[in-house]
Every structure is written in C-alpha cells, then in structure tokens.
Design an enzyme around this catalytic site. Structure first.
Site, PDB file in Angstrom:
ATOM      1  NE  ARG A 123      -3.769  -2.548   1.580  1.00 56.63           N
ATOM      2  CZ  ARG A 123      -4.471  -3.259   2.439  1.00 56.63           C
ATOM      3  NH1 ARG A 123      -4.660  -2.806   3.660  1.00 56.63           N
ATOM      4  NH2 ARG A 123      -5.008  -4.401   2.069  1.00 56.63           N
ATOM      5  CD  GLU A 128     -11.148 -10.814   8.735  1.00 57.85           C
ATOM      6  OE1 GLU A 128     -10.132 -10.718   9.456  1.00 57.85           O
ATOM      7  OE2 GLU A 128     -11.381 -10.075   7.785  1.00 57.85           O
ATOM      8  CE  LYS A 167     -12.199  -7.586   9.939  1.00 59.21           C
ATOM      9  NZ  LYS A 167     -11.184  -6.620  10.348  1.00 59.21           N
ATOM     10  CB  SER A 208     -14.002  -2.248   4.230  1.00 65.14           C
ATOM     11  OG  SER A 208     -12.598  -2.220   4.322  1.00 65.14           O
ATOM     12  N   GLY A 209     -13.059  -5.161   2.940  1.00 68.00           N
ATOM     13  CA  GLY A 209     -12.725  -6.078   1.851  1.00 68.00           C
ATOM     14  C   GLY A 209     -12.359  -5.466   0.512  1.00 68.00           C
ATOM     15  N   GLY A 210     -12.068  -4.151   0.485  1.00 70.93           N
ATOM     16  CA  GLY A 210     -11.717  -3.526  -0.789  1.00 70.93           C
ATOM     17  C   GLY A 210     -12.839  -2.685  -1.377  1.00 70.93           C
ATOM     18  NE  ARG A 231      -8.461  -3.746   1.853  1.00 69.90           N
ATOM     19  CZ  ARG A 231      -8.697  -4.869   1.192  1.00 69.90           C
ATOM     20  NH1 ARG A 231      -8.363  -4.948  -0.078  1.00 69.90           N
ATOM     21  NH2 ARG A 231      -9.262  -5.896   1.771  1.00 69.90           N
TER      22      ARG A 231
HETATM   23  P1  13P Z   1     -10.378  -4.508   5.208  1.00 68.10           P
HETATM   24  O1  13P Z   1     -11.475  -3.703   5.862  1.00 68.10           O
HETATM   25  O2  13P Z   1      -9.392  -3.658   4.440  1.00 68.10           O
HETATM   26  O3  13P Z   1     -10.910  -5.665   4.430  1.00 68.10           O
HETATM   27  O4  13P Z   1      -9.491  -5.093   6.378  1.00 68.10           O
HETATM   28  C1  13P Z   1     -10.132  -5.673   7.432  1.00 68.10           C
HETATM   29  C2  13P Z   1      -9.311  -6.773   7.940  1.00 68.10           C
HETATM   30  O5  13P Z   1      -8.923  -6.760   9.086  1.00 68.10           O
HETATM   31  C3  13P Z   1      -9.015  -7.909   7.079  1.00 68.10           C
HETATM   32  O6  13P Z   1      -8.512  -8.946   7.862  1.00 68.10           O
END
Ligand code: 13P
Length: 351
Positions: free
Chosen positions: A34, A178, A220, A262-264, A298
């Site tokens: 990043r 998660e 999560k 948020s996953g992108g 992100r």
């Molecule tokens: P993102 O919200 O960027 O997906 O990251 C959350 C996270 O902790 C992924 O393991």
C-alpha cells in the site's frame, strides 16, 4: 485463567455504543504494497510513523472501540517513546492483535488457501496478553471461483478458526473470528450468499465442537455482495437484506456482535452499506440479535493514506480524514449516516 465474564465484557465493549474497530494490522508485505502504491518508502520507520499517525489521531476514541495491531506495531512506540498500546488504552481504545501467519496454498487444492499460525500459538497469545492486547484476530480467506471453494478449504479454515478461538479464550483474549469470503470475481450476489452460508455453518459447527464460548467472541463477517467484476451490482438496501438474512440463518444469537470487514469496497460504499444494514436492522422484518458494527482496514485508512503520502506536513489533514471516516462509520452503526456527511466534511477541510 481470566473469567468468562471479563472476556464477555471486553467483547461487549468492542461492539458497543455506536463504535467499531480500526483494523491497522496489515502484515509488513501488505503495508509495504500500500505504501508503494502511494509512493511512500517501504521502511520500518515509515510504517512506525504511519501507525503513530493513526494511534494519535485526536478524537479516535469517539467512534473507535478497539484497534487491531500487527506484531511489529504492538512492539512500537510514538516519537516520544510512549508505547502504542498505552496510547490507545489512554484514549479508551482497546488494543488487539492479529495472530494468524497468513493464508497459504492448501495442499492438493490448487487455487485454495488455508490460514496458518496454530503451531506455538498458545505461547504467542500469552506474550501478546502480557504486552497489553485484550483481543485477537485470525482471518481465513475463502475465494469464489468455478466450483470453488470446495469442502476441504471450508473445513480446514473452519477447524483452524475454531482452534485459534479456543486458545484465545483459554489464554484470556477475546477472539475475533474472521472467515472472509472474497469479493474478487464475476460471481453473482446469490453465489456469494450461498458460499457465505456454507462457510458460516462450518465455522459455527467447528466453534461448537471446540467448546468456544459464543458469549465471549465477535464475528468479523463479509457483506454479501456481487463479485467485483459481476455485471449486475446491487444497491445498498439489497445488500443489507441479503447479508442480514444469511447471518440470521447461520449465526447463533449468543454471539456478542458482528463487525463487518470492508474487503476492498470504497470507503463511502462501505459506510452506506453498513448504514443500510442498521436501518434494516431497525425494521421488525430485519430485526437481528447482534450489534452490527465495523472492523474496517482499507475503508478507514485509505483516504488518510492518500493524504499523508509519508509527509510530516500532511499528518493533521490525514488524521482529520481518518476521524471523518471513523465518525461516518459510527453514524452508520446508528443508522444515521447520509452521503451529505461526506460533503459537509469536505467543506470543513477546505475552510
Ligand atoms: P479490510 O477492511 O481492508 O478488508 O481489512 C479488514 C481486515 O482486518 C481484514 O482482515
């Protein structure tokens, strides 16, 4: 052994009062990627400076209940020598730690991954607890493709998540569990819904077998979304209904709360969808037993990173952007986020 009630109280504090989590636990290679994309040097000192910017953002505790750190970060301090863990605790943000060692190729299953890190985990959890961490995170990664994921991938990841969660509770840390179903691909929202359903069923079966106390953990979760390359995208209210319907069918009511990743997704879309989830949650048809909060990486950090670009003179503006996102997501947890909040903040920044 830390009593179950103490763990339950920490889990509740993580999902309480219109707040959510700041995921700042990128591994060194991910953080460097990043930084590279933003022209920031990929050095330990730049990573430390970035994490200092996040941890010391004024007002962080207003909308952030907990922060997930990475192994390098939990050992770091600000420029004055104050440990990040102590700075977070001082402003009411609970420190946590990512403890998995990343997703690796699953043997005999090309294209599928299993998350590693169970060997020696008890000792590492104990050490993180002594450093001040009160919760932990382990991320399983499930991709969607032609005939994927298969049962071996779902089962191996569910097993690992359950064994990690049990170890956390034994050592006295709240597990954040998660299982992330990825957005990449052309699949439909229906397909994401089916895969998420199968994954959550397997995960809660495995948690049950291992005796994990659901009242002392947080899930999560991914939102149920069409693949990034699916020609048919979906509005926020449709995403919210599909996501909540799936969660209600698979997640026991005893789980303390659900924090979405948020996953992108873009920062604004993630806020709008989280808001739609909480608006839906308020209707009798959409009523769900858990608080629905955020645990964004992100979607919280990216706008601030774009402003910072590694320059000291941009620190304040970047912190402002981080807090703005945190507050937008805090509003989304209460179902009171509106896109006009973005505009109002942009005006404030310009003035
Ligand atoms: P993102 O919200 O960027 O997906 O990251 C959350 C996270 O902790 C992924 O393991």
């Amino acid at each position: 052994m830390i009593p179950e009630e103490t763990l339950a109280a920490t889990a509740q504090a993580l999902v309480a009062c219109g707040k959510g989590l700041l995921a700042m636990d990128e591994s060194t290679p991910t953080c460097n990627e990043r930084f590279a994309a933003t022209g920031i040097p990929q050095t330990e000192s730049a990573r430390r400076a970035w994490r200092e910017l996040l941890v010391t953002a004024p007002g962080l505790g207003t909308s952030v209940s907990g922060a997930i750190l990475f192994d390098e970060t939990i050992r770091q301090s600000d420029r004055h020598g104050n440990r990040f863990v102590d700075l977070l605790t001082a402003v009411g943000v609970i420190p946590g730690i990512k403890v998995d060692l990343g997703a690796k190729e699953l043997a005999l299953h090309p294209g599928e991954k299993v998350t590693e890190g169970l060997d020696g985990l008890r000792g590492r959890l104990h050490e993180y607890g002594l450093m001040g961490a009160r919760f932990a995170k382990w991320r399983a990664v499930i991709g969607i493709g032609d005939n994927l994921p298969g049962p071996a991938c779902i089962d191996a990841n569910a097993q690992a998540l359950a064994r990690y969660a049990a170890l956390c509770q034994e050592v006295g840390l709240v597990p954040i569990v998660e299982p992330e179903v990825l957005m990449e691909g052309r699949h439909t929202m229906q397909r994401c819904s089916e895969v998420t359903h199968a994954v959550l069923r397997a995960v809660f079966d495995a948690l049950d077998v291992q005796g994990v106390v659901l009242e002392a953990m947080v899930l999560k979760a991914n939102m149920v979304l069409p693949g990034l390359d699916c020609p048919e995208q979906a509005p926020a209210d449709v995403v919210a209904r599909a996501t909540l319907a799936g969660l209600r069918r698979t997640v026991p009511a005893a789980v303390v709360g659900i924090a979405f990743l948020s996953g992108g997704q873009s920062a604004e879309l993630a806020s709008a969808r989280l808001n739609a989830m909480n608006v839906e949650h308020e209707t009798s048809a959409g009523r769900s037993p858990w608080p629905l909060v955020f645990s964004f990486g992100r979607a919280l950090q990216q706008p601030a990173l774009q402003i910072w670009r590694g320059q000291e003179e941009n620190v304040l503006a970047a912190q402002h952007a981080l807090i703005h996102r945190a507050n937008c997501n805090g509003a989304a947890v209460r179902g009171s986020y509106t896109p006009s909040m973005e505009h109002e903040s942009a005006l404030r920044l310009a003035s």
